[in-house]
Design a protein around this motif. Structure first.
Motif, PDB file in Angstrom:
ATOM      1  N   GLU A  68       0.847  -1.189   0.000  1.00 30.44           N
ATOM      2  CA  GLU A  68       0.000   0.000   0.000  1.00 30.44           C
ATOM      3  C   GLU A  68       0.883   1.239   0.000  1.00 30.44           C
ATOM      4  O   GLU A  68       1.621   1.496   0.942  1.00 30.44           O
ATOM      5  N   ASN A  69       0.787   2.028  -1.051  1.00 32.26           N
ATOM      6  CA  ASN A  69       1.753   3.104  -1.302  1.00 32.26           C
ATOM      7  C   ASN A  69       1.788   4.199  -0.241  1.00 32.26           C
ATOM      8  O   ASN A  69       2.837   4.748   0.047  1.00 32.26           O
ATOM      9  N   ASN A  70       0.657   4.530   0.357  1.00 25.95           N
ATOM     10  CA  ASN A  70       0.652   5.682   1.267  1.00 25.95           C
ATOM     11  C   ASN A  70       1.177   5.371   2.663  1.00 25.95           C
ATOM     12  O   ASN A  70       1.256   6.245   3.505  1.00 25.95           O
ATOM     13  N   LYS A  71       1.537   4.116   2.919  1.00 23.86           N
ATOM     14  CA  LYS A  71       2.012   3.780   4.258  1.00 23.86           C
ATOM     15  C   LYS A  71       3.408   3.172   4.259  1.00 23.86           C
ATOM     16  O   LYS A  71       3.941   2.857   5.309  1.00 23.86           O
ATOM     17  N   VAL A  72       3.996   3.009   3.111  1.00 22.64           N
ATOM     18  CA  VAL A  72       5.231   2.241   3.027  1.00 22.64           C
ATOM     19  C   VAL A  72       6.458   3.074   3.379  1.00 22.64           C
ATOM     20  O   VAL A  72       6.453   4.304   3.316  1.00 22.64           O
ATOM     21  N   ASN A  73       7.503   2.374   3.737  1.00 19.99           N
ATOM     22  CA  ASN A  73       8.810   2.975   3.970  1.00 19.99           C
ATOM     23  C   ASN A  73       9.856   2.132   3.256  1.00 19.99           C
ATOM     24  O   ASN A  73       9.712   0.907   3.142  1.00 19.99           O
ATOM     25  N   LYS A  74      10.920   2.772   2.801  1.00 18.29           N
ATOM     26  CA  LYS A  74      12.055   2.014   2.294  1.00 18.29           C
ATOM     27  C   LYS A  74      12.795   1.419   3.482  1.00 18.29           C
ATOM     28  O   LYS A  74      13.033   2.094   4.482  1.00 18.29           O
ATOM     29  N   ILE A  75      13.164   0.163   3.369  1.00 21.08           N
ATOM     30  CA  ILE A  75      13.810  -0.485   4.508  1.00 21.08           C
ATOM     31  C   ILE A  75      15.225   0.037   4.730  1.00 21.08           C
ATOM     32  O   ILE A  75      15.794  -0.161   5.799  1.00 21.08           O
ATOM     33  N   GLY A  76      15.806   0.710   3.725  1.00 19.50           N
ATOM     34  CA  GLY A  76      17.161   1.228   3.864  1.00 19.50           C
ATOM     35  C   GLY A  76      17.269   2.487   4.698  1.00 19.50           C
ATOM     36  O   GLY A  76      18.367   2.981   4.947  1.00 19.50           O
ATOM     37  N   LYS A  77      16.147   3.025   5.134  1.00 21.22           N
ATOM     38  CA  LYS A  77      16.153   4.255   5.922  1.00 21.22           C
ATOM     39  C   LYS A  77      16.814   4.019   7.280  1.00 21.22           C
ATOM     40  O   LYS A  77      16.521   3.057   7.979  1.00 21.22           O
ATOM     41  N   LEU A  78      17.729   4.936   7.668  1.00 24.67           N
ATOM     42  CA  LEU A  78      18.427   4.764   8.941  1.00 24.67           C
ATOM     43  C   LEU A  78      17.451   4.874  10.114  1.00 24.67           C
ATOM     44  O   LEU A  78      16.608   5.766  10.146  1.00 24.67           O
ATOM     45  N   PRO A  79      17.560   3.986  11.099  1.00 25.06           N
ATOM     46  CA  PRO A  79      16.587   3.927  12.189  1.00 25.06           C
ATOM     47  C   PRO A  79      16.947   4.818  13.369  1.00 25.06           C
ATOM     48  O   PRO A  79      17.590   4.380  14.322  1.00 25.06           O
ATOM     49  N   PHE A  80      16.528   6.067  13.344  1.00 23.34           N
ATOM     50  CA  PHE A  80      16.810   6.953  14.463  1.00 23.34           C
ATOM     51  C   PHE A  80      15.558   7.342  15.250  1.00 23.34           C
ATOM     52  O   PHE A  80      15.589   8.225  16.087  1.00 23.34           O
ATOM     53  N   LYS A  81      14.424   6.680  14.950  1.00 27.40           N
ATOM     54  CA  LYS A  81      13.205   6.878  15.719  1.00 27.40           C
ATOM     55  C   LYS A  81      12.708   5.517  16.188  1.00 27.40           C
ATOM     56  O   LYS A  81      12.983   4.503  15.557  1.00 27.40           O
ATOM     57  N   SER A 136      16.100  -0.708  -1.592  1.00 22.86           N
ATOM     58  CA  SER A 136      14.931  -0.222  -2.321  1.00 22.86           C
ATOM     59  C   SER A 136      13.641  -0.942  -1.933  1.00 22.86           C
ATOM     60  O   SER A 136      12.546  -0.515  -2.310  1.00 22.86           O
ATOM     61  N   PHE A 137      13.756  -2.041  -1.196  1.00 17.13           N
ATOM     62  CA  PHE A 137      12.562  -2.788  -0.813  1.00 17.13           C
ATOM     63  C   PHE A 137      11.670  -1.924   0.078  1.00 17.13           C
ATOM     64  O   PHE A 137      12.146  -1.106   0.870  1.00 17.13           O
ATOM     65  N   LEU A 138      10.366  -2.147  -0.060  1.00 16.77           N
ATOM     66  CA  LEU A 138       9.374  -1.389   0.703  1.00 16.77           C
ATOM     67  C   LEU A 138       8.652  -2.312   1.689  1.00 16.77           C
ATOM     68  O   LEU A 138       8.470  -3.500   1.429  1.00 16.77           O
ATOM     69  N   TRP A 139       8.256  -1.728   2.806  1.00 13.46           N
ATOM     70  CA  TRP A 139       7.437  -2.489   3.756  1.00 13.46           C
ATOM     71  C   TRP A 139       6.465  -1.576   4.481  1.00 13.46           C
ATOM     72  O   TRP A 139       6.691  -0.387   4.643  1.00 13.46           O
ATOM     73  N   ASN A 140       5.354  -2.153   4.888  1.00 12.88           N
ATOM     74  CA  ASN A 140       4.475  -1.525   5.858  1.00 12.88           C
ATOM     75  C   ASN A 140       4.946  -1.994   7.223  1.00 12.88           C
ATOM     76  O   ASN A 140       5.165  -3.193   7.440  1.00 12.88           O
ATOM     77  N   LYS A 141       5.115  -1.071   8.157  1.00 14.32           N
ATOM     78  CA  LYS A 141       5.583  -1.438   9.491  1.00 14.32           C
ATOM     79  C   LYS A 141       4.876  -0.582  10.535  1.00 14.32           C
ATOM     80  O   LYS A 141       4.420   0.520  10.255  1.00 14.32           O
ATOM     81  N   LYS A 142       4.807  -1.113  11.730  1.00 14.04           N
ATOM     82  CA  LYS A 142       4.264  -0.372  12.865  1.00 14.04           C
ATOM     83  C   LYS A 142       5.123  -0.689  14.073  1.00 14.04           C
ATOM     84  O   LYS A 142       5.099  -1.800  14.592  1.00 14.04           O
ATOM     85  N   TYR A 161       6.399 -12.504  -1.277  1.00 11.71           N
ATOM     86  CA  TYR A 161       4.975 -12.416  -1.614  1.00 11.71           C
ATOM     87  C   TYR A 161       4.543 -10.995  -1.979  1.00 11.71           C
ATOM     88  O   TYR A 161       3.461 -10.807  -2.548  1.00 11.71           O
ATOM     89  N   SER A 162       5.370  -9.993  -1.678  1.00 10.26           N
ATOM     90  CA  SER A 162       5.084  -8.639  -2.168  1.00 10.26           C
ATOM     91  C   SER A 162       5.801  -8.370  -3.484  1.00 10.26           C
ATOM     92  O   SER A 162       5.897  -7.227  -3.933  1.00 10.26           O
TER      93      SER A 162
END
Length: 319
Positions: free
Chosen positions: A62-75, A93-99, A303-304
């Motif tokens: 789902e495009n409006n909720k995704v994040n690139k997994i390569g983003k540095l985790p500072f939050k 470049s892989f995308l995921w929905n995460k919470k 599967y994505s």
């Protein structure tokens, strides 16, 4: 706790600056390592992978909720660093929905998270997140018979179900329960360490916003875990736990009777404690836990339609 969390943050920040491609080029090697397990081990691994990740068909991110997994985790650092330990093996470049928070509801789309309702929730895909707080085990030198004959509980009492439990038992002499939250409370008591709590024969476990934080270490002690009905689960697979086999089910009325029964029947208490220890044993192999985590994410990305997997045997694990 402060020192351990500081160490975790420093370790997480330092690892985040190591170029991810160094890890990513090893993914096929990791898959091949996994396939070296014996058949019965692969069967157990497959069972757990498909318990955490119940996706059975291809889906679109789902495009409006995704994040690139390569983003540095500072939050949300404790969640982010634990996720980064696994996600760094996959393409930036892989995308995921995460919470990255407590979750006690079901997502409408496949989402990586720490917790989920025990009832059917195939869109909540579990990783072992916030491990420093939730996934802790202890070595208990005391035998059950050497412990105090009452039940102990310490924790923050914000939720209504915890308040109702305290209303029932706070002033009773067969238990020592106390609110250690940072708020005004009628139930305030002093903080007790895990070592101090494990001096009691019975450790009470109460769910919070999702799971009970103390459940894992309490089950690794030589005390008997008394828990109210569980509604959420994490990497610990709380949904696989059986009342009166791995823990004892209690409610707002039966605590005294439960304590008295197991004081009079210590062999049954010890049998349940041993069952709890046997359940925990499956989580103690760090290498295997890493491999299971890799497979959980690999299944998500496969599967994505983001990850191609050449090893047919790996794909068979996802079935």
């Amino acid at each position: 706790m402060f020192k351990s969390r500081l160490f975790m943050n420093l370790k997480g920040i330092s690892s985040a600056f190591i170029p991810r491609f160094i890890f990513q080029k090893n993914l096929d090697k990791i898959f091949n390592e996994i396939l070296k397990y014996k058949d019965f081990e692969l069967e157990h691994i497959a069972t757990r992978v498909n318990y955490y990740n119940k996706i059975k068909s291809h889906f679109s991110i789902e495009n409006n909720k995704v994040n690139k997994i390569g983003k540095l985790p500072f939050k949300n650092t404790s969640y982010a660093y634990d996720a980064y330990e696994i996600s760094k093996y996959f393409k930036d470049s892989f995308l995921w929905n995460k919470k990255f928070s407590d979750v006690n509801y079901i997502f409408s789309n496949p989402t990586i998270c720490k917790s989920r309702p025990i009832k059917e929730s195939s869109n909540n895909i579990l990783l072992n997140l916030d491990k420093n707080r939730h996934f802790v085990f202890i070595k208990d030198p005391l035998k059950f018979k050497e412990k105090k004959d009452i039940a102990i509980y310490r924790g923050a009492v914000y939720q209504e179900h915890r308040k109702k439990f305290f209303e029932s038992y706070f002033n009773e002499n067969f238990c020592d329960i106390g609110d250690t939250g940072k708020h005004d409370s009628l139930y305030k008591k002093n903080f007790l360490s895990k070592k101090e709590q494990s001096k009691y024969k019975f450790i009470i476990s109460l769910e919070g916003n999702d799971v009970a934080t103390n459940l894992k270490w309490a089950m690794s002690s030589n005390s008997l875990v008394l828990s109210t009905k569980m509604t959420c689960e994490t990497w610990f697979m709380e949904g696989k736990l059986k009342a009166n086999e791995h823990f004892v089910l209690i409610n707002n009325e039966n605590l005294l009777d439960t304590i008295n029964y197991f004081i009079q029947h210590p062999k049954q208490a010890i049998e349940i404690i041993n069952n709890a220890h046997n359940f925990i044993n499956q989580f103690l192999n760090r290498k295997k836990e890493f491999h299971i985590s890799i497979l959980v994410l690999a299944k998500y990305f496969y599967y994505s339609d983001q990850l191609k997997i050449n090893q047919k045997e790996i794909l068979q694990i996802f079935q």
